[in-house]
Motif scaffolding. Structure first.
Motif, PDB file in Angstrom:
ATOM      1  N   ILE A 176      74.351  69.121   1.493  1.00  0.00           N
ATOM      2  CA  ILE A 176      73.767  69.317   0.167  1.00  0.00           C
ATOM      3  C   ILE A 176      74.236  70.651  -0.419  1.00  0.00           C
ATOM      4  CG2 ILE A 176      71.601  69.680  -1.095  1.00  0.00           C
ATOM      5  CD1 ILE A 176      70.264  67.783   0.941  1.00  0.00           C
ATOM      6  N   VAL A 177      74.230  71.685   0.404  1.00  0.00           N
ATOM      7  CA  VAL A 177      74.680  73.004  -0.061  1.00  0.00           C
ATOM      8  C   VAL A 177      76.164  72.973  -0.397  1.00  0.00           C
ATOM      9  CG1 VAL A 177      75.013  75.418   0.600  1.00  0.00           C
ATOM     10  CG2 VAL A 177      72.887  74.256   1.183  1.00  0.00           C
ATOM     11  N   ALA A 178      76.964  72.309   0.441  1.00  0.00           N
ATOM     12  CA  ALA A 178      78.409  72.231   0.190  1.00  0.00           C
ATOM     13  C   ALA A 178      78.699  71.513  -1.120  1.00  0.00           C
ATOM     14  CB  ALA A 178      79.099  71.521   1.345  1.00  0.00           C
ATOM     15  N   LEU A 179      78.003  70.406  -1.369  1.00  0.00           N
ATOM     16  CA  LEU A 179      78.187  69.666  -2.619  1.00  0.00           C
ATOM     17  C   LEU A 179      77.784  70.507  -3.817  1.00  0.00           C
ATOM     18  CD1 LEU A 179      76.797  66.199  -1.489  1.00  0.00           C
ATOM     19  CD2 LEU A 179      79.183  66.714  -2.063  1.00  0.00           C
ATOM     20  N   GLN A 180      76.719  71.273  -3.653  1.00  0.00           N
ATOM     21  CA  GLN A 180      76.273  72.164  -4.734  1.00  0.00           C
ATOM     22  C   GLN A 180      77.359  73.181  -5.078  1.00  0.00           C
ATOM     23  OE1 GLN A 180      75.417  76.134  -5.789  1.00  0.00           O
ATOM     24  NE2 GLN A 180      75.308  75.602  -3.633  1.00  0.00           N
ATOM     25  N   GLU A 181      77.987  73.753  -4.058  1.00  0.00           N
ATOM     26  CA  GLU A 181      79.050  74.737  -4.299  1.00  0.00           C
ATOM     27  C   GLU A 181      80.216  74.101  -5.049  1.00  0.00           C
ATOM     28  OE1 GLU A 181      80.294  76.727  -0.758  1.00  0.00           O
ATOM     29  OE2 GLU A 181      78.372  77.749  -0.470  1.00  0.00           O
ATOM     30  N   ILE A 182      80.592  72.901  -4.633  1.00  0.00           N
ATOM     31  CA  ILE A 182      81.707  72.211  -5.285  1.00  0.00           C
ATOM     32  C   ILE A 182      81.386  71.925  -6.748  1.00  0.00           C
ATOM     33  CG2 ILE A 182      83.001  70.042  -5.370  1.00  0.00           C
ATOM     34  CD1 ILE A 182      82.789  69.953  -2.297  1.00  0.00           C
ATOM     35  N   VAL A 183      80.232  71.337  -6.997  1.00  0.00           N
ATOM     36  CA  VAL A 183      79.860  70.979  -8.370  1.00  0.00           C
ATOM     37  C   VAL A 183      79.778  72.214  -9.253  1.00  0.00           C
ATOM     38  CG1 VAL A 183      78.045  69.999  -9.822  1.00  0.00           C
ATOM     39  CG2 VAL A 183      78.668  68.867  -7.682  1.00  0.00           C
ATOM     40  N   TRP A 184      79.187  73.282  -8.738  1.00  0.00           N
ATOM     41  CA  TRP A 184      79.060  74.503  -9.538  1.00  0.00           C
ATOM     42  C   TRP A 184      80.423  75.109  -9.849  1.00  0.00           C
ATOM     43  CZ3 TRP A 184      75.304  76.224 -12.416  1.00  0.00           C
ATOM     44  CH2 TRP A 184      75.351  77.540 -12.907  1.00  0.00           C
ATOM     45  N   ASN A 185      81.350  75.002  -8.906  1.00  0.00           N
ATOM     46  CA  ASN A 185      82.678  75.586  -9.104  1.00  0.00           C
ATOM     47  C   ASN A 185      83.546  74.764 -10.053  1.00  0.00           C
ATOM     48  OD1 ASN A 185      82.304  77.860  -7.481  1.00  0.00           O
ATOM     49  ND2 ASN A 185      82.973  76.817  -5.637  1.00  0.00           N
ATOM     50  N   VAL A 215      84.981  63.088  -1.825  1.00  0.00           N
ATOM     51  CA  VAL A 215      84.212  63.342  -0.598  1.00  0.00           C
ATOM     52  C   VAL A 215      83.924  62.026   0.113  1.00  0.00           C
ATOM     53  CG1 VAL A 215      82.139  64.385   0.397  1.00  0.00           C
ATOM     54  CG2 VAL A 215      83.156  65.352  -1.698  1.00  0.00           C
ATOM     55  N   VAL A 216      84.301  61.956   1.384  1.00  0.00           N
ATOM     56  CA  VAL A 216      84.098  60.757   2.193  1.00  0.00           C
ATOM     57  C   VAL A 216      83.002  61.047   3.211  1.00  0.00           C
ATOM     58  CG1 VAL A 216      85.181  59.035   3.675  1.00  0.00           C
ATOM     59  CG2 VAL A 216      86.547  60.221   1.939  1.00  0.00           C
ATOM     60  N   GLU A 221      88.107  74.394   5.306  1.00  0.00           N
ATOM     61  CA  GLU A 221      87.187  75.525   5.264  1.00  0.00           C
ATOM     62  C   GLU A 221      85.743  75.057   5.082  1.00  0.00           C
ATOM     63  OE1 GLU A 221      86.245  79.515   2.641  1.00  0.00           O
ATOM     64  OE2 GLU A 221      88.319  78.856   2.826  1.00  0.00           O
ATOM     65  N   ILE A 222      85.552  73.952   4.348  1.00  0.00           N
ATOM     66  CA  ILE A 222      84.194  73.447   4.147  1.00  0.00           C
ATOM     67  C   ILE A 222      83.607  72.973   5.473  1.00  0.00           C
ATOM     68  CG2 ILE A 222      82.786  71.672   3.038  1.00  0.00           C
ATOM     69  CD1 ILE A 222      84.633  71.841   0.625  1.00  0.00           C
ATOM     70  N   THR A 223      84.378  72.139   6.206  1.00  0.00           N
ATOM     71  CA  THR A 223      83.905  71.693   7.520  1.00  0.00           C
ATOM     72  C   THR A 223      83.681  72.873   8.446  1.00  0.00           C
ATOM     73  OG1 THR A 223      85.071  69.571   7.324  1.00  0.00           O
ATOM     74  CG2 THR A 223      84.458  70.272   9.549  1.00  0.00           C
ATOM     75  N   ASN A 224      84.597  73.827   8.428  1.00  0.00           N
ATOM     76  CA  ASN A 224      84.506  74.986   9.319  1.00  0.00           C
ATOM     77  C   ASN A 224      83.249  75.810   9.072  1.00  0.00           C
ATOM     78  OD1 ASN A 224      86.923  74.287  10.483  1.00  0.00           O
ATOM     79  ND2 ASN A 224      88.147  75.737   9.300  1.00  0.00           N
ATOM     80  N   LYS A 225      82.913  76.015   7.802  1.00  0.00           N
ATOM     81  CA  LYS A 225      81.770  76.894   7.536  1.00  0.00           C
ATOM     82  C   LYS A 225      80.432  76.175   7.702  1.00  0.00           C
ATOM     83  CE  LYS A 225      81.572  76.605   2.443  1.00  0.00           C
ATOM     84  NZ  LYS A 225      81.709  77.424   1.221  1.00  0.00           N
ATOM     85  N   LEU A 226      80.444  74.842   7.545  1.00  0.00           N
ATOM     86  CA  LEU A 226      79.203  74.105   7.714  1.00  0.00           C
ATOM     87  C   LEU A 226      78.811  73.997   9.183  1.00  0.00           C
ATOM     88  CD1 LEU A 226      79.518  71.138   5.172  1.00  0.00           C
ATOM     89  CD2 LEU A 226      78.347  73.323   4.882  1.00  0.00           C
ATOM     90  N   ALA A 227      79.801  73.782  10.036  1.00  0.00           N
ATOM     91  CA  ALA A 227      79.594  73.598  11.482  1.00  0.00           C
ATOM     92  C   ALA A 227      78.863  72.283  11.766  1.00  0.00           C
ATOM     93  CB  ALA A 227      78.845  74.773  12.101  1.00  0.00           C
ATOM     94  N   THR A 247      77.843  68.784   9.873  1.00  0.00           N
ATOM     95  CA  THR A 247      78.089  68.007   8.661  1.00  0.00           C
ATOM     96  C   THR A 247      78.231  66.535   8.997  1.00  0.00           C
ATOM     97  OG1 THR A 247      79.672  67.589   6.853  1.00  0.00           O
ATOM     98  CG2 THR A 247      80.562  68.554   8.866  1.00  0.00           C
ATOM     99  N   ALA A 248      77.807  65.674   8.074  1.00  0.00           N
ATOM    100  CA  ALA A 248      78.003  64.239   8.234  1.00  0.00           C
ATOM    101  C   ALA A 248      79.391  63.822   7.773  1.00  0.00           C
ATOM    102  CB  ALA A 248      76.949  63.468   7.437  1.00  0.00           C
ATOM    103  N   ALA A 249      80.153  64.784   7.238  1.00  0.00           N
ATOM    104  CA  ALA A 249      81.470  64.471   6.688  1.00  0.00           C
ATOM    105  C   ALA A 249      82.561  65.400   7.224  1.00  0.00           C
ATOM    106  CB  ALA A 249      81.420  64.546   5.166  1.00  0.00           C
ATOM    107  N   PRO A 250      82.701  65.520   8.552  1.00  0.00           N
ATOM    108  CA  PRO A 250      83.769  66.383   9.073  1.00  0.00           C
ATOM    109  C   PRO A 250      85.145  65.896   8.607  1.00  0.00           C
ATOM    110  CG  PRO A 250      82.861  64.988  10.816  1.00  0.00           C
ATOM    111  CD  PRO A 250      81.957  64.852   9.641  1.00  0.00           C
ATOM    112  N   ASP A 251      85.903  66.793   8.007  1.00  0.00           N
ATOM    113  CA  ASP A 251      87.213  66.496   7.434  1.00  0.00           C
ATOM    114  C   ASP A 251      87.135  65.529   6.257  1.00  0.00           C
ATOM    115  OD1 ASP A 251      88.462  68.150   9.287  1.00  0.00           O
ATOM    116  OD2 ASP A 251      88.794  66.522  10.706  1.00  0.00           O
ATOM    117  N   GLY A 252      85.925  65.301   5.747  1.00  0.00           N
ATOM    118  CA  GLY A 252      85.755  64.351   4.672  1.00  0.00           C
ATOM    119  C   GLY A 252      85.780  64.945   3.275  1.00  0.00           C
TER     120      GLY A 252
END
Length: 242
Positions: free
Chosen positions: A57-66, A179-180, A223-229, A231-236
């Motif tokens: 949820i946080v990762a998606l928020q960052e993407i949408v805001w950017n 996003v997959v 970087e997204i997968t790496n920082k989340l540690a 995630t339901a979408a590794p490499d997605g």
């Protein structure tokens, strides 16, 4: 510490954490142990079940805001929490709409979504995301939009996701994201999917790998997968680069 130095330090820490085998092992074990408790079902966004992990949820928020998309297309509506989530971000940004697609929009879910204060930014299509008519309707809705993001979270079989990737990847605009979700299926015990059509080698991750073999317009934003540690979408998280 100024913002630039803070960000540089953050990036270094993310790279170091990504190489930490203990962190990876712990994250994988935690995900596996909590999955059987339906952990992702425990959260709501502005009143509706979102069925996502807080980290994503946080990762998606960052993407949408950017990227500040004009249109977010999401396959798989479920109870509508993700639609409300995206609509709330677009409301803050001050533009844009969300288009949700589901093969079966239950009447009680539709009712709750349509009466939500943010429903003005939401449209829905009932039908399979890979049906010819559905795809045609989506392309019609996307016409004229300059900045489009796509999130795939419906049927998780290889063939279905691969068709979604082929149909919807052309809609994604440069520097935006495709996003997959549920690529994590490839990392979880097979017994978790005994009653599902997807499995260890038949899932969103296998579809994503095949898709990227023949598509150079997207790259995995590791970087997204790496920082989340977790995630339901590794490499997605795929970013369109061309």
């Amino acid at each position: 510490m100024n913002d630039r130095n803070f960000e540089l330090r953050n990036q270094r820490k993310i790279k170091i954490m990504a190489l930490d085998k203990k962190v990876k092992a712990t994250s994988k074990k935690w995900f596996s142990q909590t999955y059987k408790h339906e952990y992702s079902y425990h959260f709501r966004w502005l009143g509706r079940p979102i069925i996502q992990y807080p980290q994503d949820i946080v990762a998606l928020q960052e993407i949408v805001w950017n990227i500040k998309p004009d249109l977010i297309i999401e396959t798989g509506i479920a109870r509508g929490g993700s639609l409300i989530f995206f609509a709330s971000l677009l409301e803050l940004i001050g533009k844009g709409s969300v288009l949700g697609i589901d093969v079966d929009i239950r009447s009680h879910n539709r009712k709750e979504i349509e009466k939500h204060p943010l429903s003005k930014r939401i449209n829905m299509i009932e039908g399979s995301s890979i049906d010819e008519k559905t795809v045609k309707d989506v392309y019609s809705a996307a016409r004229g939009k300059k900045n489009i993001m796509v999130v795939l979270d419906s049927n998780h079989t290889h063939d279905h996701v691969l068709k979604e990737l082929e149909f919807y990847s052309p809609i994604v605009t440069k520097n935006s994201y495709l996003v997959v979700f549920d690529t994590v299926v490839a990392d979880l015990p097979q017994r978790y999917f005994a009653n599902r059509p997807w499995k260890k080698f038949n899932n969103p991750k296998s579809a994503l790998i095949e898709f990227l073999k023949n598509n150079r317009q997207f790259r995995i934003d590791s970087e997204i997968t790496n920082k989340l540690a977790i995630t339901a979408a590794p490499d997605g998280y795929l970013k369109r680069i061309k």
